[in-house]
Design a protein around this motif. Structure first.
Motif, PDB file in Angstrom:
ATOM      1  N   VAL A   8      16.686  39.891  40.120  1.00 54.72           N
ATOM      2  CA  VAL A   8      16.408  40.099  41.532  1.00 54.72           C
ATOM      3  C   VAL A   8      17.360  41.184  42.011  1.00 54.72           C
ATOM      4  O   VAL A   8      18.579  40.995  42.015  1.00 54.72           O
ATOM      5  N   VAL A   9      16.804  42.333  42.359  1.00 55.85           N
ATOM      6  CA  VAL A   9      17.594  43.484  42.802  1.00 55.85           C
ATOM      7  C   VAL A   9      17.568  43.510  44.324  1.00 55.85           C
ATOM      8  O   VAL A   9      16.495  43.629  44.925  1.00 55.85           O
ATOM      9  N   ILE A  10      18.748  43.385  44.923  1.00 50.26           N
ATOM     10  CA  ILE A  10      18.843  43.364  46.381  1.00 50.26           C
ATOM     11  C   ILE A  10      19.606  44.595  46.840  1.00 50.26           C
ATOM     12  O   ILE A  10      20.736  44.832  46.421  1.00 50.26           O
ATOM     13  N   GLY A  11      18.950  45.402  47.678  1.00 48.77           N
ATOM     14  CA  GLY A  11      19.557  46.622  48.196  1.00 48.77           C
ATOM     15  C   GLY A  11      19.374  46.734  49.694  1.00 48.77           C
ATOM     16  O   GLY A  11      18.604  45.987  50.302  1.00 48.77           O
ATOM     17  N   GLY A  12      20.076  47.693  50.277  1.00 47.33           N
ATOM     18  CA  GLY A  12      19.981  47.946  51.707  1.00 47.33           C
ATOM     19  C   GLY A  12      21.278  48.536  52.220  1.00 47.33           C
ATOM     20  O   GLY A  12      22.309  48.487  51.545  1.00 47.33           O
ATOM     21  N   LEU A  13      21.235  49.075  53.398  1.00 43.70           N
ATOM     22  CA  LEU A  13      22.421  49.698  53.989  1.00 43.70           C
ATOM     23  C   LEU A  13      23.530  48.670  54.225  1.00 43.70           C
ATOM     24  O   LEU A  13      23.254  47.467  54.363  1.00 43.70           O
ATOM     25  N   PRO A  14      24.787  49.123  54.294  1.00 45.08           N
ATOM     26  CA  PRO A  14      25.879  48.208  54.631  1.00 45.08           C
ATOM     27  C   PRO A  14      25.607  47.522  55.974  1.00 45.08           C
ATOM     28  O   PRO A  14      25.061  48.126  56.899  1.00 45.08           O
ATOM     29  N   GLY A  15      25.961  46.248  56.060  1.00 46.96           N
ATOM     30  CA  GLY A  15      25.835  45.510  57.298  1.00 46.96           C
ATOM     31  C   GLY A  15      24.480  44.876  57.547  1.00 46.96           C
ATOM     32  O   GLY A  15      24.260  44.305  58.609  1.00 46.96           O
ATOM     33  N   THR A  16      23.580  44.949  56.593  1.00 46.95           N
ATOM     34  CA  THR A  16      22.255  44.352  56.788  1.00 46.95           C
ATOM     35  C   THR A  16      22.217  42.880  56.389  1.00 46.95           C
ATOM     36  O   THR A  16      21.282  42.175  56.754  1.00 46.95           O
ATOM     37  N   VAL A  44      38.754  50.796  40.724  1.00 44.69           N
ATOM     38  CA  VAL A  44      39.808  51.451  41.505  1.00 44.69           C
ATOM     39  C   VAL A  44      41.156  50.774  41.239  1.00 44.69           C
ATOM     40  O   VAL A  44      42.160  51.449  41.002  1.00 44.69           O
ATOM     41  N   ARG A  45      41.180  49.437  41.271  1.00 41.04           N
ATOM     42  CA  ARG A  45      42.435  48.714  41.007  1.00 41.04           C
ATOM     43  C   ARG A  45      42.977  49.008  39.612  1.00 41.04           C
ATOM     44  O   ARG A  45      44.183  48.992  39.394  1.00 41.04           O
ATOM     45  N   SER A  46      42.089  49.282  38.659  1.00 38.24           N
ATOM     46  CA  SER A  46      42.527  49.555  37.287  1.00 38.24           C
ATOM     47  C   SER A  46      43.197  50.916  37.153  1.00 38.24           C
ATOM     48  O   SER A  46      43.851  51.187  36.153  1.00 38.24           O
ATOM     49  N   GLY A  47      42.999  51.764  38.153  1.00 41.13           N
ATOM     50  CA  GLY A  47      43.535  53.115  38.085  1.00 41.13           C
ATOM     51  C   GLY A  47      42.592  54.103  37.418  1.00 41.13           C
ATOM     52  O   GLY A  47      42.909  55.275  37.296  1.00 41.13           O
ATOM     53  N   LEU A  48      41.426  53.649  36.987  1.00 38.54           N
ATOM     54  CA  LEU A  48      40.468  54.514  36.304  1.00 38.54           C
ATOM     55  C   LEU A  48      39.596  55.321  37.255  1.00 38.54           C
ATOM     56  O   LEU A  48      38.910  56.236  36.827  1.00 38.54           O
ATOM     57  N   ALA A  49      39.592  54.945  38.540  1.00 38.26           N
ATOM     58  CA  ALA A  49      38.723  55.627  39.498  1.00 38.26           C
ATOM     59  C   ALA A  49      39.342  55.562  40.888  1.00 38.26           C
ATOM     60  O   ALA A  49      40.261  54.785  41.131  1.00 38.26           O
ATOM     61  N   ARG A  50      38.799  56.395  41.769  1.00 37.68           N
ATOM     62  CA  ARG A  50      39.143  56.366  43.190  1.00 37.68           C
ATOM     63  C   ARG A  50      37.839  56.347  43.979  1.00 37.68           C
ATOM     64  O   ARG A  50      36.811  56.802  43.497  1.00 37.68           O
ATOM     65  N   HIS A  51      37.930  55.865  45.215  1.00 38.73           N
ATOM     66  CA  HIS A  51      36.742  55.865  46.075  1.00 38.73           C
ATOM     67  C   HIS A  51      36.449  57.265  46.563  1.00 38.73           C
ATOM     68  O   HIS A  51      37.372  57.999  46.887  1.00 38.73           O
ATOM     69  N   PRO A  52      35.190  57.687  46.632  1.00 37.19           N
ATOM     70  CA  PRO A  52      34.016  56.966  46.136  1.00 37.19           C
ATOM     71  C   PRO A  52      33.943  57.022  44.611  1.00 37.19           C
ATOM     72  O   PRO A  52      34.224  58.051  44.000  1.00 37.19           O
ATOM     73  N   VAL A  53      33.558  55.933  44.027  1.00 34.11           N
ATOM     74  CA  VAL A  53      33.598  55.763  42.574  1.00 34.11           C
ATOM     75  C   VAL A  53      32.511  56.568  41.868  1.00 34.11           C
ATOM     76  O   VAL A  53      32.681  56.992  40.740  1.00 34.11           O
ATOM     77  N   ASP A 124      36.127  41.536  52.508  1.00 36.40           N
ATOM     78  CA  ASP A 124      36.208  40.335  51.677  1.00 36.40           C
ATOM     79  C   ASP A 124      36.628  40.653  50.242  1.00 36.40           C
ATOM     80  O   ASP A 124      36.779  39.756  49.433  1.00 36.40           O
ATOM     81  N   ILE A 125      36.800  41.937  49.943  1.00 34.54           N
ATOM     82  CA  ILE A 125      37.318  42.375  48.645  1.00 34.54           C
ATOM     83  C   ILE A 125      38.574  43.189  48.956  1.00 34.54           C
ATOM     84  O   ILE A 125      38.467  44.283  49.534  1.00 34.54           O
ATOM     85  N   PRO A 126      39.756  42.679  48.611  1.00 35.75           N
ATOM     86  CA  PRO A 126      40.989  43.390  48.965  1.00 35.75           C
ATOM     87  C   PRO A 126      40.971  44.854  48.514  1.00 35.75           C
ATOM     88  O   PRO A 126      40.644  45.163  47.374  1.00 35.75           O
ATOM     89  N   GLY A 127      41.278  45.740  49.472  1.00 31.36           N
ATOM     90  CA  GLY A 127      41.365  47.169  49.179  1.00 31.36           C
ATOM     91  C   GLY A 127      40.058  47.925  49.310  1.00 31.36           C
ATOM     92  O   GLY A 127      40.053  49.154  49.262  1.00 31.36           O
ATOM     93  N   LEU A 128      38.944  47.230  49.471  1.00 33.46           N
ATOM     94  CA  LEU A 128      37.650  47.907  49.574  1.00 33.46           C
ATOM     95  C   LEU A 128      37.525  48.566  50.945  1.00 33.46           C
ATOM     96  O   LEU A 128      37.607  47.890  51.964  1.00 33.46           O
ATOM     97  N   PRO A 129      37.317  49.880  50.982  1.00 32.06           N
ATOM     98  CA  PRO A 129      37.132  50.527  52.285  1.00 32.06           C
ATOM     99  C   PRO A 129      35.716  50.277  52.805  1.00 32.06           C
ATOM    100  O   PRO A 129      34.741  50.498  52.092  1.00 32.06           O
ATOM    101  N   LEU A 130      35.629  49.789  54.028  1.00 30.21           N
ATOM    102  CA  LEU A 130      34.326  49.548  54.636  1.00 30.21           C
ATOM    103  C   LEU A 130      33.907  50.768  55.444  1.00 30.21           C
ATOM    104  O   LEU A 130      34.733  51.362  56.145  1.00 30.21           O
ATOM    105  N   PRO A 131      32.639  51.136  55.378  1.00 30.70           N
ATOM    106  CA  PRO A 131      32.185  52.287  56.165  1.00 30.70           C
ATOM    107  C   PRO A 131      32.119  51.934  57.659  1.00 30.70           C
ATOM    108  O   PRO A 131      31.854  50.783  58.018  1.00 30.70           O
ATOM    109  N   ASP A 132      32.362  52.944  58.494  1.00 32.31           N
ATOM    110  CA  ASP A 132      32.172  52.716  59.923  1.00 32.31           C
ATOM    111  C   ASP A 132      30.704  52.987  60.264  1.00 32.31           C
ATOM    112  O   ASP A 132      29.904  53.376  59.409  1.00 32.31           O
TER     113      ASP A 132
END
Length: 184
Positions: A8-16, A44-53, A124-132
């Protein structure tokens, strides 16, 4: 032995309401919930990537989903899923694993409610930047190009949205009993 697994693939814009709905659905049907935001923040926490991933979170998600599906587990794969290429890739995972794929686009048709959700939610995920709100409105989001379930969460409590989705999924199960392909 045939598997009853479904992707089951669930998609949509943030905040929906994707995450809330995905969690409720996974708990109700005892499925694995794969959230691309969680995967991306782990990278990101692993140091292998930065946002946006970029595509890395989705690629890891595809691999995990296929592994779980091959074990006979139903998977709820949740992400913004903004591009046709990402949607096609999720569908390809189901095809490779030999399971049906159900695509669900979650929307919030009330702009004021959608804006309130985006601007009032907490991380709800520490360090995750939320879009405005402006970032959500400017987000690249291609229209879906094939049949899928559209679930409008505007004005609904989470349980109401879950019940609506379960009703639509049940209808697909009835179709499957009639021998139509591509459903569960």
């Amino acid at each position: 032995m045939p598997s009853n697994a479904v992707l089951v693939v669930i998609g949509g814009l943030p905040g929906t309401g994707k995450t809330t709905l995905s969690r409720l659905l996974a708990a109700r049907i005892r499925a694995v919930h794969l959230r691309v935001d969680t995967i991306e923040q782990a990278l990101v926490r692993s140091g292998l990537a930065r946002h946006p991933v970029g595509p890395a979170g989705y690629v890891v998600g595809y691999a995990l989903a296929e592994e779980h599906l091959r074990q006979g587990l139903t998977v709820i794969a949740e992400s913004v899923n903004p591009l046709a290429v990402t949607r096609d890739s999720w569908r390809d995972v189901g095809v490779r694993a030999g399971v049906p794929v159900v695509e669900v686009e979650v929307i919030c048709s009330d702009p004021a409610e959608h804006r309130h959700r985006v601007t009032s939610r907490s991380v709800d995920i520490p360090g995750l930047p939320l879009p405005d709100w402006q970032q959500v409105r400017r987000r690249d989001y291609e229209p879906w190009n094939r049949e899928h379930i559209v679930l409008d969460t505007a004005g609904d409590e989470p349980e109401e949205s879950l019940n609506s989705l379960l009703h639509q999924l049940d209808r697909l199960r009835l179709l499957a009993r009639d021998g139509l392909p591509g459903t569960w």
